[in-house]
Design an enzyme around this catalytic site. Structure first.
Site, PDB file in Angstrom:
ATOM      1  N   GLU A  45       0.820  -1.213   0.000  1.00 48.05           N
ATOM      2  CA  GLU A  45       0.000   0.000   0.000  1.00 48.05           C
ATOM      3  C   GLU A  45       0.851   1.260   0.000  1.00 48.05           C
ATOM      4  O   GLU A  45       0.533   2.237  -0.668  1.00 48.05           O
ATOM      5  CB  GLU A  45      -0.958   0.011   1.198  1.00 48.05           C
ATOM      6  CG  GLU A  45      -2.117  -0.958   1.055  1.00 48.05           C
ATOM      7  CD  GLU A  45      -2.990  -0.659  -0.159  1.00 48.05           C
ATOM      8  OE1 GLU A  45      -3.116   0.513  -0.549  1.00 48.05           O
ATOM      9  OE2 GLU A  45      -3.531  -1.608  -0.743  1.00 48.05           O
ATOM     10  N   TYR A 128      -6.100   6.438   5.123  1.00 48.32           N
ATOM     11  CA  TYR A 128      -6.160   5.516   3.989  1.00 48.32           C
ATOM     12  C   TYR A 128      -5.386   4.224   4.288  1.00 48.32           C
ATOM     13  O   TYR A 128      -5.901   3.118   4.140  1.00 48.32           O
ATOM     14  CB  TYR A 128      -5.614   6.170   2.703  1.00 48.32           C
ATOM     15  CG  TYR A 128      -5.426   5.141   1.645  1.00 48.32           C
ATOM     16  CD1 TYR A 128      -6.527   4.654   0.943  1.00 48.32           C
ATOM     17  CD2 TYR A 128      -4.189   4.555   1.415  1.00 48.32           C
ATOM     18  CE1 TYR A 128      -6.387   3.637   0.017  1.00 48.32           C
ATOM     19  CE2 TYR A 128      -4.031   3.536   0.505  1.00 48.32           C
ATOM     20  CZ  TYR A 128      -5.134   3.095  -0.197  1.00 48.32           C
ATOM     21  OH  TYR A 128      -5.001   2.067  -1.086  1.00 48.32           O
ATOM     22  N   ASP A 146      -9.060   6.336  -1.435  1.00 45.00           N
ATOM     23  CA  ASP A 146      -7.959   7.012  -2.118  1.00 45.00           C
ATOM     24  C   ASP A 146      -8.524   7.811  -3.298  1.00 45.00           C
ATOM     25  O   ASP A 146      -9.742   7.938  -3.448  1.00 45.00           O
ATOM     26  CB  ASP A 146      -6.899   5.994  -2.573  1.00 45.00           C
ATOM     27  CG  ASP A 146      -7.424   5.045  -3.646  1.00 45.00           C
ATOM     28  OD1 ASP A 146      -8.642   5.093  -3.965  1.00 45.00           O
ATOM     29  OD2 ASP A 146      -6.624   4.261  -4.185  1.00 45.00           O
TER      30      ASP A 146
END
Ligand code: SF4
Length: 368
Positions: A45, A128, A146
């Site tokens: 990520e 996030y 996002d």
């Protein structure tokens, strides 16, 4: 008052069904997909926030081969860490990952906490990333919103609120949270909060595209998409135009003495903090100006060759660079400078991606 009407929120309650069905059929294979290891999810990520999926594959495999567990990350020395991150940019992100890894080892027994709120307390982990780790690794029903998700949801709802505003982003967080139905997290259904979040992100990355026309004809939710039904998906999301980037001219000088190359360490804060770089100066210097500056710094210049021009775009600034390869007959000491062997440069020193064009030029010259 919410920017979304209650009836709009209610109408999206079963959108996970076509999304998950499509995701199961169409998701791209990636080395980290299917991994429930929270460390792998975290690494992927953070990398995905920096570059395209295709580019991340190789970086991810290299990074996790060298540092296969969070414990390895916690005890890695900084030069090795930066070298592993070389080319990805935003080096503070990997430094923050290491700080967080050390905390996780000391306070959480070496495993990222299974709590969205606790994840948020770790360095470098914002809403996030916490949402991604919590939902993908642990199936905790929290959203991860996002840019892709904002775009998809703004089109599905045909909402023209400015998505750059924190208050508006918050509303999308709440909307996305409401779209994760409780039942998809029951063990009987395999726990799919993470898949649901990834389905929205994947749709944004591969179908509901940011530039040019979205691929509505193959979109699994087109019959439910207000912007598609109104015929104007490109009008969403609404966001202010970005201010023009500042342009900075630089002269990059690759200094060589035999098999040694001069590197300088950048300051510990600011742009490209703590990374190594070639000698450089602001502005575009001609050969005479460059030779003068180097001579003043105690370097005896024996030959100067022009290298090609290059540019690098940071988020807020653009470097326009002209380069030279400069030969010297003795490795004079320079403040913050270090003469290193070319082999060491390749193996151990992290140069920023902004200078990649000149690393390549250097390789080209030494192979001639
Ligand atoms: Fe995006 Fe088109 Fe799908 Fe709407 S129908 S979500 S605009 S790709």
């Amino acid at each position: 008052m919410s920017i979304f009407e209650d009836k709009m929120i209610a109408s999206l309650a079963d959108l996970h069904l076509p999304l998950l069905e499509w995701y199961d059929r169409c998701k791209r294979e990636m080395p980290w997909r299917g991994a429930s290891d929270s460390y792998f999810v975290w690494v992927s990520e953070i990398m995905l926030q920096q570059t395209r999926v295709e580019a991340v594959r190789a970086y991810f495999l290299r990074f996790t081969a060298a540092l296969p567990t969070l414990q390895h990350l916690a005890r890695c020395d900084e030069e090795t860490l930066l070298k592993l991150w070389e080319g990805l940019g935003y080096y503070n992100r990997v430094r923050n990952m290491q700080k967080a890894a050390k905390i996780v080892v000391e306070q959480y027994g070496g495993e990222l906490p299974r709590s969205y709120e606790q994840l948020l307390t770790l360095p470098g982990i914002g809403e996030y990333t916490a949402g991604a780790i919590a939902s993908i690794a642990y199936n905790i029903p929290v959203p991860c919103v996002d840019g892709n998700v904002l775009r998809v949801l703004s089109r599905i709802t045909a909402n023209s609120a400015d998505i750059s505003l924190p208050a508006v982003k918050k509303e999308y967080q709440v909307l996305a949270q409401n779209m994760i139905p409780a039942e998809i997290d029951l063990p009987a259904s395999g726990g799919r909060a993470g898949d649901f979040n990834q389905s929205l992100m994947e749709l944004g990355a591969t179908v509901c595209l940011p530039n040019g026309a979205p691929l509505c004809d193959v979109c699994p939710v087109r019959t439910r998409c207000a912007a598609f039904l109104a015929g104007n998906p490109q009008d969403y999301p609404v966001k202010p135009a970005k201010p023009a980037r500042k342009t900075v001219k630089k002269t990059i000088s690759v200094l060589i003495c035999g098999d040694l190359v001069l590197l300088r360490k950048r300051p510990d804060d600011g742009l490209l903090a703590g990374l190594w770089e070639f000698w450089n100066a602001d502005g575009w210097l001609n050969r005479d100006e460059l030779t003068d500056q180097l001579t003043q710094q105690g370097i005896s210049v024996t030959a100067v060759h022009s290298l090609k021009k290059a540019k690098h775009i940071f988020s807020h600034i653009e470097w326009q660079m002209q380069g030279y390869l400069v030969y010297t007959d003795k490795p004079s000491a320079l403040e913050d400078g270090e003469w290193v062997k070319l082999t060491e440069l390749r193996e151990s020193y992290a140069l920023p991606g902004a200078l990649k064009a000149y690393s390549k030029e250097l390789e080209r010259w030494v192979q001639q």
